[in-house]
Scaffold this motif. Structure first.
Motif, PDB file in Angstrom:
ATOM      1  N   ASP A  93     -10.037  -4.977   1.680  1.00 46.51           N
ATOM      2  CA  ASP A  93      -9.530  -5.727   0.531  1.00 46.51           C
ATOM      3  C   ASP A  93      -9.251  -7.182   0.932  1.00 46.51           C
TER       4      ASP A  93
ATOM      5  N   ARG B  79     -10.775   0.991   1.771  1.00 46.71           N
ATOM      6  CA  ARG B  79     -10.512  -0.016   0.752  1.00 46.71           C
ATOM      7  C   ARG B  79      -9.436  -0.996   1.227  1.00 46.71           C
TER       8      ARG B  79
ATOM      9  N   TYR C 254       0.855  -1.186   0.000  1.00 47.95           N
ATOM     10  CA  TYR C 254       0.000   0.000   0.000  1.00 47.95           C
ATOM     11  C   TYR C 254       0.883   1.226   0.000  1.00 47.95           C
TER      12      TYR C 254
ATOM     13  N   ASN D 271      -6.796   8.341   2.966  1.00 46.45           N
ATOM     14  CA  ASN D 271      -7.814   8.342   1.911  1.00 46.45           C
ATOM     15  C   ASN D 271      -8.264   6.934   1.543  1.00 46.45           C
ATOM     16  N   GLU D 272      -7.336   5.987   1.655  1.00 45.54           N
ATOM     17  CA  GLU D 272      -7.629   4.661   1.121  1.00 45.54           C
ATOM     18  C   GLU D 272      -7.900   3.624   2.201  1.00 45.54           C
ATOM     19  N   TRP D 273      -7.982   4.079   3.456  1.00 44.39           N
ATOM     20  CA  TRP D 273      -8.073   3.123   4.554  1.00 44.39           C
ATOM     21  C   TRP D 273      -9.225   2.145   4.389  1.00 44.39           C
TER      22      TRP D 273
ATOM     23  N   ARG E  20      -0.984   7.773   1.229  1.00 41.20           N
ATOM     24  CA  ARG E  20      -2.405   7.921   0.924  1.00 41.20           C
ATOM     25  C   ARG E  20      -3.270   7.089   1.868  1.00 41.20           C
TER      26      ARG E  20
END
Lengths: 427, 396
Positions: free
Chosen positions: B189, B185, B174, B181-183, B178
């Motif tokens: 995942d 997802r 990862y 912002n992407e936590w 970012r």
């Protein structure tokens, strides 16, 4: 003695210097316009009063200079620059008004004589806000009237006019209120014919205020009315009955009005909804806590975390940046101001003047207590300004007019501050 | 009337005194508790003003640093964390106001944040942290990252003498820049990009059970067949009881977490119920790297370290020099690299096969131990080629 006014001015200049150093990292000359204006106004006022009324209460002006200067520093700290400009403008107008009120030639008869006119003026100004009211911040209760870029809140003026009205009415009818009474069962109550107009006028203003959801002002009117009625009649039972009625009204309001329920819930257990409905009071308490004893220093805390900090919550901002030392200093200043007002009341001879001074003292005392206790979670929070300190032009102007009245009342020839020839000769 | 004025004054003064008492209560007695509340915005403000130290690789290359940034609604200087090397994401970890810290950002948090004295606190000086030099080699990490490519799996490389971690790479990965912002997802995942497979991924050993069994047999002094790599696993392990095998797993440190500071998992012992066998013992790549480090290091297993250091590692003797020498002698060697290949079949994994390579280099005076695991892969050369490419960079 008059030089005492220099001390709060030095305090104000130092506060603005600190603000300038913290925010601009240097001393910016434009930052000192506001404290310079305060110095000019207050020194001039002090000098003029010293000339015209040499025997007036010497503590009033230094006290309000401290409070106004401190308040201007807080407005400069917490609000955009235009707010400080407005506050300074109102302070200049207020000084003028203070002088006019204190120096009117024929004493205070003009206030007594036209009491109904004054009251109707206040009520109609307040009534105008129904149709012409605006809110300078765009949204929210429309409590202001706008004239040439300055916004005036009629309910502030109504406070003063209500005190004047009550003082004249109670002074005139005091004897009647005490003596002509009806017996109902074992109770003696004043005759409705005398009590009626009083309650009617008072109820009318309360309804106007509640209609506009200005709870703080409503509560204040009620409390000041009660205090003046008690001073006039000396009958504690009316106070007790009224407090019971107030509690009852509060209980009904809790179930009927959302805004009352919200304030009471946020007061009773703010921690449960710390990030929701009680956000404001929780943030205020956090500000007090982070100030500790010494405070963070002006410009170095985070009081801006509290919504509308520059009006209702200026006390919490002082708590964060000046610490316990600062907040206790403010409390003591208000204690002194209030005790001076009551002392003046005790020294006045005429009933009207006594009641007027006591009414003004009650208003200063109750208003500062209501907002200070509210921000400290002692009582439910109601939005009133901290006199002289909070941002708010109408409040500042009217408060300064009231100090003008106190100055005038304190320089009566019969007061014990003096032994003027007039006193000796006139007996 | 005088009395009533005096009484009213008294009542108001009592009110002011009550306010003063409440002030002392909130500003003195309740203050420590309130200031520490998690919803105090001052904590975030103070946190934003901390200039954290940088994280550096063993040669001084920057892996994480803080740079000044401006918040839109204030002119206070605040700091933002930057991660220039995405290859080192799992080892370096992350620093986030919302999600806390991970990896070395968490391990060395106290040093990176630094401390403030009372006087600095009073003067509102910003908090300055210290830099931390990690043991990791950025070059090797980059090489391993490239070599792993799109494979799902992990690599760990260890200094046999000092116990220093030289590389940790886990795929999928990862971008810590970012993370906020992407936590959502990343956390949901199914491929679990936030999982550090090198220390947290517990994989069945499969074919490598042979080497664990051999270590057990040799330690117990049981004679092994002359061609131990060719006899069937059941035959080889027959003299070693199941209890003996489990004892060996314990002896090799598989039942413990090899690293207490980073998130790491202990191994999982087979329960021998149903069809489970010795091959079902499951460990992390780090466990395996330490095992072969002990084989290469004459039976002494180094304590794992993340920080560049000059002090010698604490060694734990887990088997004799004789056992280590015997295991080294039968370890296949190729291009100065010795190592074990192994496959865990779908029987053990419960899904696709996975491939192991566990080795050390150079063959004569071993310096580096490495373990690679690749999920969903039955080509045993994939893992070994990734290990080879990483070791080539490390031994340059």
């Amino acid at each position: 003695m008059a030089l005492i006014v220099g001390l709060p001015l030095i305090f104000t200049f130092l506060a603005f210097a600190q603000l300038s150093l913290v925010e601009d990292a240097r001393l910016t000359p434009t930052r000192f316009i506001a404290p310079a204006a305060l110095a000019v106004c207050m020194l001039a006022t002090t000098w003029l009063l010293q000339q015209a009324l040499p025997l007036h209460d010497q503590l009033l002006l230094p006290l309000i200079t401290l409070l106004i200067g401190w308040g201007m520093a807080e407005v400069g700290r917490l609000a955009p620059p235009v707010f400080l400009q407005r506050q300074t403008t109102w302070m200049v107008l207020g000084s003028g008004a203070l002088l006019v009120v204190a120096l009117v030639p024929q004493g205070l008869q003009w206030l007594e004589r036209f009491r109904y006119t004054w009251l109707l003026l206040g009520l109609s100004l307040l009534g105008m806000t129904f149709f012409l009211g605006v809110n300078p911040s765009g949204t929210g209760a429309r409590l202001w009237l706008g004239v040439a870029g300055l916004y005036f809140q009629p309910s502030e003026l109504l406070k003063l006019l209500m005190i004047v009205f009550l003082a004249t009415y109670l002074a005139e009818r005091r004897a009647a209120l005490l003596e002509v009474s009806l017996r109902v069962h074992r109770w003696r109550i004043p005759h409705p014919a005398y009590l009626g107009p009083l309650l009617l006028m008072w109820g009318f203003s309360i309804i106007l205020l509640l209609w506009q959801r200005d709870l703080g002002a409503g509560l204040l009117f009620f409390a000041v009315f009660l205090a003046m009625f008690y001073v006039a009649t000396g009958q504690g039972r009316y106070v007790l009955v009224s407090l019971v009625l107030l509690a009852g009204a509060g209980a009904i309001g809790y179930h009927v009005f959302d805004v009352v329920a919200l304030r009471v819930d946020a007061w009773w257990d703010p921690w449960r909804e710390a990030s929701g409905r009680s956000f404001q009071i929780v943030q205020a308490l956090l500000a007090f806590a982070s100030g500790g004893v010494l405070g963070q220093g002006l410009g170095q805390g985070l009081p801006s975390a509290i919504p509308v900090v520059h009006t209702d919550f200026v006390f919490a901002a002082v708590g964060e940046e000046y610490g316990l030392i600062g907040t206790l200093g403010l409390v003591i200043s208000f204690m002194l101001l209030v005790s001076r007002a009551f002392r003046i009341a005790l020294c006045c001879e005429r009933m009207f003047e006594r009641l007027l001074a006591a009414g003004i003292g009650s208003l200063f005392g109750l208003q500062s207590l209501v907002i200070m206790a509210g921000t400290l979670k002692l009582i439910p929070l109601t939005g009133v300004t901290l006199p002289f300190v909070s941002y708010g032009g109408s409040s500042l102007l009217v408060s300064m007019v009231m100090v003008g009245l106190l100055v005038r009342l304190s320089s009566r020839p019969t007061s014990p501050y003096q032994s003027s020839p007039a006193f000796i000769q006139g007996g | 009337m005088t009395t009533s004025i005096m009484r009213l004054t008294g009542a108001l003064l009592v009110g002011f005194i009550t306010v003063a008492v409440a002030l002392v209560y909130w500003q003195v007695f309740r203050a420590p508790e309130l200031v520490a509340r998690a919803d105090n915005p001052r904590l975030i403000q103070a946190e934003l003003r901390v200039k954290r130290g940088s994280l550096l690789d063993r040669t001084g290359m920057v892996l994480a640093f803080s740079a000044p940034a401006h918040l839109s609604d204030s002119d206070q200087v605040v700091f933002r964390r930057h991660y220039p090397e995405l290859a080192a994401a799992h080892l370096v970890g992350y620093y986030s106001l919302r999600h806390g810290t991970g990896g070395c950002e968490a391990v060395f948090d106290a040093t990176l944040r630094g401390k403030r004295t009372q006087i600095e606190e009073l003067l509102h000086r910003p908090q300055l942290g210290e830099d931390v030099t990690l043991s990791v080699s950025l070059a090797a990490t980059r090489a391993a990252d490239v070599a792993l490519g799109d494979h799902i799996g992990a690599l760990v490389a260890l200094d046999i003498v000092s116990g220093e971690i030289l590389a940790i790479v886990s795929h999928p990965s990862y971008d810590p820049n970012r993370l906020d912002n992407e936590w959502e997802r990343l956390a949901t995942d199914p491929a679990a990009p936030l999982l550090n497979r090198a220390t947290q991924g517990v994989y069945p050993v499969g074919d490598l059970a042979r080497w664990i069994g051999l270590a057990g047999l040799l330690s117990a002094g049981i004679t092994t067949p002359p061609n131990p790599l060719e006899v069937p696993l059941e035959v080889l392990l027959a003299p070693l009881s199941r209890m003996g095998y489990l004892a060996t797993a314990h002896q090799l440190g598989f039942t413990k977490t090899p690293l207490t500071v980073l998130p790491a998992s202990p191994g999982r012992l087979p329960n021998f119920k149903g069809k489970t066998t010795e091959r079902d013992l499951a460990v992390t790549p780090l466990h395996m790297a330490r095992f072969i480090a002990a084989v290469a290091g004459d039976g002494r297993m180094p304590a794992v370290r993340l920080e560049r250091t000059t002090t010698p590692a604490t060694m734990e003797r887990i088997f004799s020099e004789y056992v280590a020498r015997t295991l080294r002698n039968i370890t296949p060697k190729h291009d100065e690299i010795a190592g074990w290949l192994g496959i865990a079949s779908p029987v053990e994994t419960g899904r696709e096969s996975l491939t192991w390579f566990v080795g050390y280099a150079p063959t004569t005076y071993p310096k580096v131990a490495v373990a690679v695991v690749i999920e969903d892969e039955d080509d045993r050369l994939v893992a070994s080629s990734i290990a080879h490419r990483t070791l080539a960079t490390l031994l340059q």
